[in-house]
Design a protein around this motif. Structure first.
Motif, PDB file in Angstrom:
ATOM      1  N   CYS A 239      36.442  12.588  64.727  1.00 45.66           N
ATOM      2  CA  CYS A 239      35.427  12.356  64.182  1.00 45.66           C
ATOM      3  C   CYS A 239      35.428  12.725  62.680  1.00 45.66           C
ATOM      4  CB  CYS A 239      34.091  13.061  64.812  1.00 45.66           C
ATOM      5  SG  CYS A 239      33.766  12.856  66.500  1.00 45.66           S
ATOM      6  N   LEU A 240      36.437  13.545  62.340  1.00 41.16           N
ATOM      7  CA  LEU A 240      36.546  14.053  61.054  1.00 41.16           C
ATOM      8  C   LEU A 240      36.339  12.831  59.881  1.00 41.16           C
ATOM      9  CD1 LEU A 240      36.668  16.684  59.326  1.00 41.16           C
ATOM     10  CD2 LEU A 240      39.119  16.361  59.359  1.00 41.16           C
ATOM     11  N   PRO A 241      37.384  12.030  59.823  1.00 41.43           N
ATOM     12  CA  PRO A 241      37.092  11.009  58.773  1.00 41.43           C
ATOM     13  C   PRO A 241      35.705  10.355  58.817  1.00 41.43           C
ATOM     14  CG  PRO A 241      38.896  10.564  60.009  1.00 41.43           C
ATOM     15  CD  PRO A 241      38.303  11.408  60.801  1.00 41.43           C
ATOM     16  N   TRP A 242      35.014   9.961  59.692  1.00 39.00           N
ATOM     17  CA  TRP A 242      33.623   9.661  59.712  1.00 39.00           C
ATOM     18  C   TRP A 242      32.502  10.567  59.099  1.00 39.00           C
ATOM     19  CZ3 TRP A 242      31.499   4.761  61.430  1.00 39.00           C
ATOM     20  CH2 TRP A 242      32.239   3.874  61.861  1.00 39.00           C
ATOM     21  N   TYR A 243      33.022  11.866  59.504  1.00 43.18           N
ATOM     22  CA  TYR A 243      32.018  12.906  58.971  1.00 43.18           C
ATOM     23  C   TYR A 243      32.225  13.191  57.359  1.00 43.18           C
ATOM     24  CZ  TYR A 243      30.306  17.282  57.840  1.00 43.18           C
ATOM     25  OH  TYR A 243      29.709  18.545  57.420  1.00 43.18           O
ATOM     26  N   LEU A 315      47.409   8.275  58.942  1.00 47.94           N
ATOM     27  CA  LEU A 315      47.559   9.417  57.955  1.00 47.94           C
ATOM     28  C   LEU A 315      48.310  10.475  58.662  1.00 47.94           C
ATOM     29  CD1 LEU A 315      44.110   9.409  56.187  1.00 47.94           C
ATOM     30  CD2 LEU A 315      46.191   8.169  55.629  1.00 47.94           C
ATOM     31  N   GLY A 316      48.465  10.545  59.839  1.00 50.13           N
ATOM     32  CA  GLY A 316      49.414  11.678  60.569  1.00 50.13           C
ATOM     33  C   GLY A 316      49.137  13.141  60.140  1.00 50.13           C
ATOM     34  N   GLU A 317      49.954  13.913  59.827  1.00 52.85           N
ATOM     35  CA  GLU A 317      49.825  15.159  59.651  1.00 52.85           C
ATOM     36  C   GLU A 317      49.034  15.349  58.313  1.00 52.85           C
ATOM     37  OE1 GLU A 317      50.677  17.991  61.146  1.00 52.85           O
ATOM     38  OE2 GLU A 317      51.068  16.700  62.858  1.00 52.85           O
ATOM     39  N   PRO A 321      43.936  16.868  54.828  1.00 55.47           N
ATOM     40  CA  PRO A 321      43.755  16.717  53.449  1.00 55.47           C
ATOM     41  C   PRO A 321      43.322  15.342  52.923  1.00 55.47           C
ATOM     42  CG  PRO A 321      46.102  17.069  53.670  1.00 55.47           C
ATOM     43  CD  PRO A 321      45.278  17.182  55.075  1.00 55.47           C
ATOM     44  N   GLU A 322      43.665  14.279  53.542  1.00 54.72           N
ATOM     45  CA  GLU A 322      43.366  12.971  52.929  1.00 54.72           C
ATOM     46  C   GLU A 322      41.990  12.479  53.028  1.00 54.72           C
ATOM     47  OE1 GLU A 322      45.155  10.979  50.923  1.00 54.72           O
ATOM     48  OE2 GLU A 322      47.057  12.422  50.952  1.00 54.72           O
ATOM     49  N   VAL A 323      41.359  13.071  53.990  1.00 55.58           N
ATOM     50  CA  VAL A 323      39.999  12.885  54.228  1.00 55.58           C
ATOM     51  C   VAL A 323      38.854  13.734  53.886  1.00 55.58           C
ATOM     52  CG1 VAL A 323      40.454  11.210  56.459  1.00 55.58           C
ATOM     53  CG2 VAL A 323      39.667  13.636  56.566  1.00 55.58           C
ATOM     54  N   THR A 324      39.573  14.973  53.432  1.00 60.37           N
ATOM     55  CA  THR A 324      38.649  16.094  52.967  1.00 60.37           C
ATOM     56  C   THR A 324      38.570  15.809  51.436  1.00 60.37           C
ATOM     57  OG1 THR A 324      40.291  17.833  53.195  1.00 60.37           O
ATOM     58  CG2 THR A 324      38.768  17.572  54.990  1.00 60.37           C
ATOM     59  N   MET A 325      39.607  15.476  50.842  1.00 57.67           N
ATOM     60  CA  MET A 325      39.592  15.525  49.295  1.00 57.67           C
ATOM     61  C   MET A 325      38.634  14.515  48.921  1.00 57.67           C
ATOM     62  SD  MET A 325      43.555  15.461  48.152  1.00 57.67           S
ATOM     63  CE  MET A 325      44.093  13.883  49.153  1.00 57.67           C
ATOM     64  N   PRO A 326      38.433  13.344  49.674  1.00 58.68           N
ATOM     65  CA  PRO A 326      37.016  12.490  49.151  1.00 58.68           C
ATOM     66  C   PRO A 326      35.700  13.640  49.124  1.00 58.68           C
ATOM     67  CG  PRO A 326      38.629  11.160  50.411  1.00 58.68           C
ATOM     68  CD  PRO A 326      38.968  12.811  50.389  1.00 58.68           C
ATOM     69  N   GLN A 327      35.707  14.116  50.038  1.00 54.74           N
ATOM     70  CA  GLN A 327      34.443  15.139  50.250  1.00 54.74           C
ATOM     71  C   GLN A 327      34.206  15.852  49.270  1.00 54.74           C
ATOM     72  OE1 GLN A 327      33.943  17.543  53.918  1.00 54.74           O
ATOM     73  NE2 GLN A 327      32.226  18.449  53.413  1.00 54.74           N
ATOM     74  N   MET A 379      42.372  24.271  52.847  1.00 56.70           N
ATOM     75  CA  MET A 379      43.161  23.351  53.908  1.00 56.70           C
ATOM     76  C   MET A 379      43.874  22.481  53.092  1.00 56.70           C
ATOM     77  SD  MET A 379      40.133  22.852  56.817  1.00 56.70           S
ATOM     78  CE  MET A 379      38.866  21.968  55.552  1.00 56.70           C
ATOM     79  N   ILE A 380      43.440  22.052  52.197  1.00 53.97           N
ATOM     80  CA  ILE A 380      44.270  20.991  51.226  1.00 53.97           C
ATOM     81  C   ILE A 380      45.389  21.953  50.744  1.00 53.97           C
ATOM     82  CG2 ILE A 380      44.055  19.501  49.269  1.00 53.97           C
ATOM     83  CD1 ILE A 380      41.367  18.915  49.674  1.00 53.97           C
ATOM     84  N   GLY A 381      45.085  22.952  50.123  1.00 49.66           N
ATOM     85  CA  GLY A 381      46.344  23.497  49.569  1.00 49.66           C
ATOM     86  C   GLY A 381      47.468  24.184  50.636  1.00 49.66           C
ATOM     87  N   LYS A 382      46.902  24.532  51.691  1.00 51.02           N
ATOM     88  CA  LYS A 382      47.800  24.856  52.712  1.00 51.02           C
ATOM     89  C   LYS A 382      48.824  23.577  53.305  1.00 51.02           C
ATOM     90  CE  LYS A 382      46.368  29.313  54.231  1.00 51.02           C
ATOM     91  NZ  LYS A 382      45.715  30.131  55.193  1.00 51.02           N
ATOM     92  N   ARG A 383      48.018  22.729  53.747  1.00 54.71           N
ATOM     93  CA  ARG A 383      48.593  21.229  54.115  1.00 54.71           C
ATOM     94  C   ARG A 383      49.690  20.774  53.011  1.00 54.71           C
ATOM     95  NH1 ARG A 383      48.704  21.226  59.349  1.00 54.71           N
ATOM     96  NH2 ARG A 383      46.710  20.100  60.373  1.00 54.71           N
ATOM     97  N   THR A 384      49.232  20.900  51.691  1.00 57.38           N
ATOM     98  CA  THR A 384      50.191  20.293  50.658  1.00 57.38           C
ATOM     99  C   THR A 384      51.402  21.381  50.426  1.00 57.38           C
ATOM    100  OG1 THR A 384      48.371  19.731  49.538  1.00 57.38           O
ATOM    101  CG2 THR A 384      50.334  20.112  48.040  1.00 57.38           C
ATOM    102  N   LEU A 385      51.335  22.437  50.731  1.00 61.56           N
ATOM    103  CA  LEU A 385      52.289  23.450  50.608  1.00 61.56           C
ATOM    104  C   LEU A 385      53.274  23.822  52.008  1.00 61.56           C
ATOM    105  CD1 LEU A 385      50.634  26.105  48.233  1.00 61.56           C
ATOM    106  CD2 LEU A 385      52.228  24.606  47.677  1.00 61.56           C
ATOM    107  N   GLY A 386      52.916  22.947  53.195  1.00 61.48           N
ATOM    108  CA  GLY A 386      53.183  23.227  54.342  1.00 61.48           C
ATOM    109  C   GLY A 386      53.245  24.623  54.932  1.00 61.48           C
TER     110      GLY A 386
END
Length: 396
Positions: A239-243, A315-317, A321-327, A379-386
């Motif tokens: 549901c996350l992208p829709w949210y 968008l896989g892994e 980050p990809e759907v929370t950056m727009p938020q 979350m975005i930072g950790k995903r980006t940094l692995g």
């Protein structure tokens, strides 16, 4: 509206026209609902009559089957008329668009029939007083035929009107390795042991009816399980992208209403001894240009992401980050734009006879929705940094 988008199809234009028509009606009532902190039942009566509440139900089940891109289009327009109404509708539509496939077959049939026949409304909350989002303290005990639930949720938007309430809970005794040990469940209104507690008296989004819900040994049958037992948090990613994109669209809509107001206002506002409206002042022009540019950039990110998802991009892994950056970008931008609009108008922006005072209070809530901004950045930072999301130190 600032920002370029691909040309709309005839069907999309019809959806936008529908949302604009509803927004106009809702706008006429928005200030009074805000002043009274009253839930906009009249707005939802209009949404029902126009079929807005069925938009996210798949076409094969009798709905309109809109895509996530269409969802953003209509929600942005509706929010331009009444942000709290759009926010409440968001909770309903994102659960249908993003979560319907996770419902058990009996429950899915019941919900779809109720929405199509009665205009029933869905609501949800994963927020609790004193608990982080991934660690619910509402407890579900597995019993014969279902679950017994105890605990409290808050920020339950659309509480005055929902038929079905979706939430997450900690599954008592869950020992399955590799899962969160949570369940997502749905409770029907009037369920024994479930009480709506009217707590909502807030600075902004006053008409959203975001009350608390208390569960006291409430029984929910097995068919009300959403997704896999023990993996309620994980299932929520469906549901996350829709949210997130829905939240982004709502707050961009509110900011768009503020932008339109200030553009009109500065073209009409005269100050002595200036010979022309204040729109001719370079400072005003720079401010309007900045607002327009920021809105266009935020909208581009939201709709680019929505278009990719609507086209089936995996968008896989990088989903999180990809759907929370727009938020993050949209809610930050919306707050900045409404603040700039008030600055351009000056002192009169504080008066309740102008909409900016209300729009500012409404848009201020945007950065505080799950996930709040520092959580989003973590979350975005950790995903980006692995780095795994649960690695310490944590924001919360």
């Amino acid at each position: 509206m600032p920002g370029m988008q691909p040309p709309l199809t005839a069907e999309q234009q019809a959806l936008v026209t529908l949302a604009q028509r509803l927004a106009t009606r809702c706008a006429a009532r928005a200030a009074q609902h805000d002043r009274d902190a009253s839930f906009p039942f009249d707005d939802f009566a209009d949404l029902r009559r126009e079929g807005y509440l069925t938009l996210a139900i798949p076409a094969e089940l009798g709905g309109r089957g809109i895509s996530i891109y269409d969802f953003c289009l209509v929600q942005e327009q509706l929010a331009r008329g009444a942000g709290p109404t759009a926010l409440a509708a968001n909770m309903h539509l994102y659960n249908l668009g993003g979560g319907l496939a996770l419902f058990t077959e009996p429950f899915r049939r019941r919900v779809v029939e109720a929405v199509l026949r009665d205009g029933a409304v869905l609501a949800s909350s994963i927020s609790e007083p004193g608990a982080s989002l991934g660690s619910p303290q509402v407890v579900a005990h597995k019993v014969s035929g279902g679950y017994r639930v105890t605990g409290r949720k808050y920020f339950c938007t659309a509480a005055p009107i929902f038929r079905y309430f979706l939430f997450n809970a900690r599954l008592e005794g869950c020992t399955t390795p590799g899962v969160s040990g949570t369940v997502a469940l749905a409770a029907e209104r009037e369920t024994a042991g479930m009480e709506i507690i009217e707590t909502w008296d807030a600075m902004g989004m006053r008409a959203s009816g975001s009350h608390d819900i208390q569960f006291t040994d409430a029984f929910l049958p097995d068919e009300c399980l959403i997704g896999d037992e023990g993996a309620g948090v994980e299932g929520g990613l469906r549901c996350l992208p829709w949210y997130t994109l829905g939240i982004a669209s709502v707050y961009l809509g509110i900011a768009g209403a503020a932008f339109d107001f200030v553009v009109d206002y500065v073209q009409q506002r005269h100050l002595q001894p200036l010979p022309r409206p204040i729109a001719h002042l370079p400072g005003i022009q720079f401010s309007v240009a900045e607002m327009r540019t920021r809105l266009a950039a935020a909208r581009a990110l939201v709709y680019q992401t929505a278009a990719a998802l609507a086209q089936g991009v995996d968008l896989g892994e990088q989903l999180l980050p990809e759907v929370t950056m727009p938020q993050y970008v949209a809610t930050t931008t919306a707050l900045e734009v409404v603040t700039a609009a008030m600055q351009a108008v000056g002192g009169p922006s504080l008066f309740r006879r102008h909409p900016l005072e209300r729009l500012y209070r409404d848009v201020r809530a945007g950065t505080l929705h799950p996930y709040t901004h520092y959580w989003l950045l973590e979350m975005i930072g950790k995903r980006t940094l692995g780095i795994a999301l649960d690695v310490e130190p944590r924001w919360v």
